[in-house]
Design an enzyme around this catalytic site. Structure first.
Site, PDB file in Angstrom:
ATOM      1  N   SER A   1       0.860  -1.187   0.000  1.00 34.87           N
ATOM      2  CA  SER A   1       0.000   0.000   0.000  1.00 34.87           C
ATOM      3  C   SER A   1       0.894   1.234   0.000  1.00 34.87           C
ATOM      4  CB  SER A   1      -0.847  -0.011   1.284  1.00 34.87           C
ATOM      5  OG  SER A   1      -1.469   1.237   1.491  1.00 34.87           O
TER       6      SER A   1
ATOM      7  N   TYR B   1      -2.506  -1.442  10.107  1.00 41.83           N
ATOM      8  CA  TYR B   1      -2.468  -1.578   8.641  1.00 41.83           C
ATOM      9  C   TYR B   1      -1.112  -1.106   8.102  1.00 41.83           C
ATOM     10  CZ  TYR B   1      -4.019  -1.202   3.783  1.00 41.83           C
ATOM     11  OH  TYR B   1      -4.150  -1.348   2.419  1.00 41.83           O
TER      12      TYR B   1
HETATM   13  P1  NAD Z   1     -11.438  -6.096  -0.998  1.00 46.15           P
HETATM   14  O1  NAD Z   1     -12.014  -6.066   0.379  1.00 46.15           O
HETATM   15  O2  NAD Z   1     -12.272  -5.761  -2.167  1.00 46.15           O
HETATM   16  O3  NAD Z   1     -10.759  -7.524  -1.271  1.00 46.15           O
HETATM   17  C1  NAD Z   1     -10.009  -8.175  -0.280  1.00 46.15           C
HETATM   18  C2  NAD Z   1      -9.941  -9.640  -0.617  1.00 46.15           C
HETATM   19  O4  NAD Z   1      -9.117 -10.288   0.380  1.00 46.15           O
HETATM   20  C3  NAD Z   1     -11.306 -10.345  -0.581  1.00 46.15           C
HETATM   21  O5  NAD Z   1     -11.338 -11.293  -1.619  1.00 46.15           O
HETATM   22  C4  NAD Z   1     -11.296 -11.051   0.767  1.00 46.15           C
HETATM   23  O6  NAD Z   1     -12.110 -12.213   0.811  1.00 46.15           O
HETATM   24  C5  NAD Z   1      -9.834 -11.426   0.842  1.00 46.15           C
HETATM   25  N1  NAD Z   1      -9.409 -11.758   2.210  1.00 46.15           N
HETATM   26  C6  NAD Z   1      -9.474 -11.001   3.327  1.00 46.15           C
HETATM   27  N2  NAD Z   1      -9.018 -11.686   4.372  1.00 46.15           N
HETATM   28  C7  NAD Z   1      -8.649 -12.909   3.915  1.00 46.15           C
HETATM   29  C8  NAD Z   1      -8.111 -14.073   4.508  1.00 46.15           C
HETATM   30  N3  NAD Z   1      -7.862 -14.143   5.823  1.00 46.15           N
HETATM   31  N4  NAD Z   1      -7.829 -15.145   3.714  1.00 46.15           N
HETATM   32  C9  NAD Z   1      -8.084 -15.092   2.384  1.00 46.15           C
HETATM   33  N5  NAD Z   1      -8.609 -14.034   1.760  1.00 46.15           N
HETATM   34  C10 NAD Z   1      -8.888 -12.960   2.535  1.00 46.15           C
HETATM   35  O7  NAD Z   1     -10.181  -5.112  -0.913  1.00 46.15           O
HETATM   36  P2  NAD Z   1      -9.157  -4.514  -2.000  1.00 46.15           P
HETATM   37  O8  NAD Z   1      -9.225  -3.057  -1.836  1.00 46.15           O
HETATM   38  O9  NAD Z   1      -9.314  -5.140  -3.328  1.00 46.15           O
HETATM   39  O10 NAD Z   1      -7.785  -4.980  -1.328  1.00 46.15           O
HETATM   40  C11 NAD Z   1      -6.876  -5.886  -1.927  1.00 46.15           C
HETATM   41  C12 NAD Z   1      -5.484  -5.584  -1.408  1.00 46.15           C
HETATM   42  O11 NAD Z   1      -5.124  -4.257  -1.816  1.00 46.15           O
HETATM   43  C13 NAD Z   1      -5.356  -5.606   0.111  1.00 46.15           C
HETATM   44  O12 NAD Z   1      -4.160  -6.239   0.481  1.00 46.15           O
HETATM   45  C14 NAD Z   1      -5.337  -4.139   0.479  1.00 46.15           C
HETATM   46  O13 NAD Z   1      -4.672  -3.888   1.691  1.00 46.15           O
HETATM   47  C15 NAD Z   1      -4.614  -3.559  -0.713  1.00 46.15           C
HETATM   48  N6  NAD Z   1      -4.824  -2.121  -0.887  1.00 46.15           N
HETATM   49  C16 NAD Z   1      -6.080  -1.626  -1.139  1.00 46.15           C
HETATM   50  C17 NAD Z   1      -6.247  -0.256  -1.271  1.00 46.15           C
HETATM   51  C18 NAD Z   1      -7.598   0.376  -1.541  1.00 46.15           C
HETATM   52  O14 NAD Z   1      -7.723   1.623  -1.475  1.00 46.15           O
HETATM   53  N7  NAD Z   1      -8.623  -0.391  -1.859  1.00 46.15           N
HETATM   54  C19 NAD Z   1      -5.152   0.613  -1.136  1.00 46.15           C
HETATM   55  C20 NAD Z   1      -3.894   0.066  -0.899  1.00 46.15           C
HETATM   56  C21 NAD Z   1      -3.747  -1.306  -0.768  1.00 46.15           C
END
Ligand code: NAD
Length: 245
Positions: free
Chosen positions: A128, A141
């Site tokens: 991130s 986080y």
């Molecule tokens: P999201 O909530 O849409 O997707 C998260 C996914 O992770 C889901 O499929 C969920 O089922 C899965 N997950 C969560 N806990 C789990 C576990 N214990 N075992 C297996 N699967 C698990 O979120 P997103 O925004 O697509 O996030 C994806 C990645 O991107 C994350 O690592 C998040 O930290 C990172 N990220 C997101 C953002 C943002 O603004 N959305 C910014 C920076 C980083």
């Protein structure tokens, strides 16, 4: 040759769009996440194999990866984001849960996948912008995402002699279910209406908009491709200018 690609957290947001990008290029894609229903819907939509998997369960990760066999690419994307200030009643729970999923989960997947990955394969971890920067109330986080970058760099050096590349992406504010829930919580804490909170947050982004999940997927896809064959141990922001280091 058709590659085998596994995306954790592939049922939603960035993981779902990443899986879609690989499917569009004809790769064999496997998606995993811990939520059964959403995962089944995503698998049906993309026409891919899926497995319910909690990445915190190391034995389950090892068993699944062994059953699948060698991966040409692993996208360690599964993660959660929960705000908790030090004095919040839930801060200890958030700390443990976040580190368990966002850091231990990535470690379990990297460790299990590398055992059978062939020469020329690639791993991308999803950190991130908060993997390099900080924001009050995001201690767990931010710590987890900084740690993912440290892990990524060490594993990149360890696997370089086998020509397995390991890189990280550092997204900014991406429009996904995770960020929607986070914005609602941010608005609540700031005492603002959600629309006002989102408008102010978007105005503070240099390009004036959120990142589309497909734009993160493009970067991940590139890092897994042979076009990135000289790149390992690196991390790249995709944040519409929100983060500049
Ligand atoms: P999201 O909530 O849409 O997707 C998260 C996914 O992770 C889901 O499929 C969920 O089922 C899965 N997950 C969560 N806990 C789990 C576990 N214990 N075992 C297996 N699967 C698990 O979120 P997103 O925004 O697509 O996030 C994806 C990645 O991107 C994350 O690592 C998040 O930290 C990172 N990220 C997101 C953002 C943002 O603004 N959305 C910014 C920076 C980083």
């Amino acid at each position: 040759m058709r590659r085998t690609v596994l995306v954790t957290g592939g049922s939603s947001g960035i993981g779902l769009e990443t899986a879609r990008a690989f499917v569009a290029c004809g790769e064999r894609v496997i998606i995993c996440s811990r939520d059964n229903e959403k995962l089944a819907r995503a698998a049906l939509e993309l026409g891919v194999e899926s497995h319910v998997l909690d990445v915190t369960d190391q034995k389950a990760v090892e068993d699944l990866f062994e059953a699948i066999g060698p991966l040409d690419a692993l996208v360690a994307n599964a993660g959660i984001c929960q705000q908790a200030r030090l004095d919040d009643t839930q801060s200890d729970d958030v700390w443990r849960r976040t580190l368990d999923i966002n850091l231990n989960g990535v470690y379990h997947c990297l460790k299990a996948a590398q055992r059978t990955m062939p020469e020329g394969s690639a791993i991308v971890t999803v950190s991130s912008g908060l993997g390099k920067n900080a924001r009050a109330g995001y201690e767990a986080y931010t710590a987890s995402k900084h740690a993912v970058l440290g892990l990524t760099k060490c594993v990149a050096l360890e696997l370089a002699p086998r020509n397995i590349r390991v890189n990280a992406v550092c997204p900014g504010w991406v429009d996904t279910p995770m960020s929607q829930a986070d914005a609602a919580e941010g608005a609540r804490r700031a005492g603002l209406a959600e629309d006002d909170f989102r408008r102010q947050a978007v105005e503070a982004i240099p390009l004036g908009r959120m990142v589309d999940p497909a734009e993160v997927a493009s970067l991940i896809f590139f890092l897994c491709s042979s076009a990135a064959r000289a790149i390992t141990g690196q991390s790249y922001n995709v944040s519409c200018g929100e983060f500049t280091n």
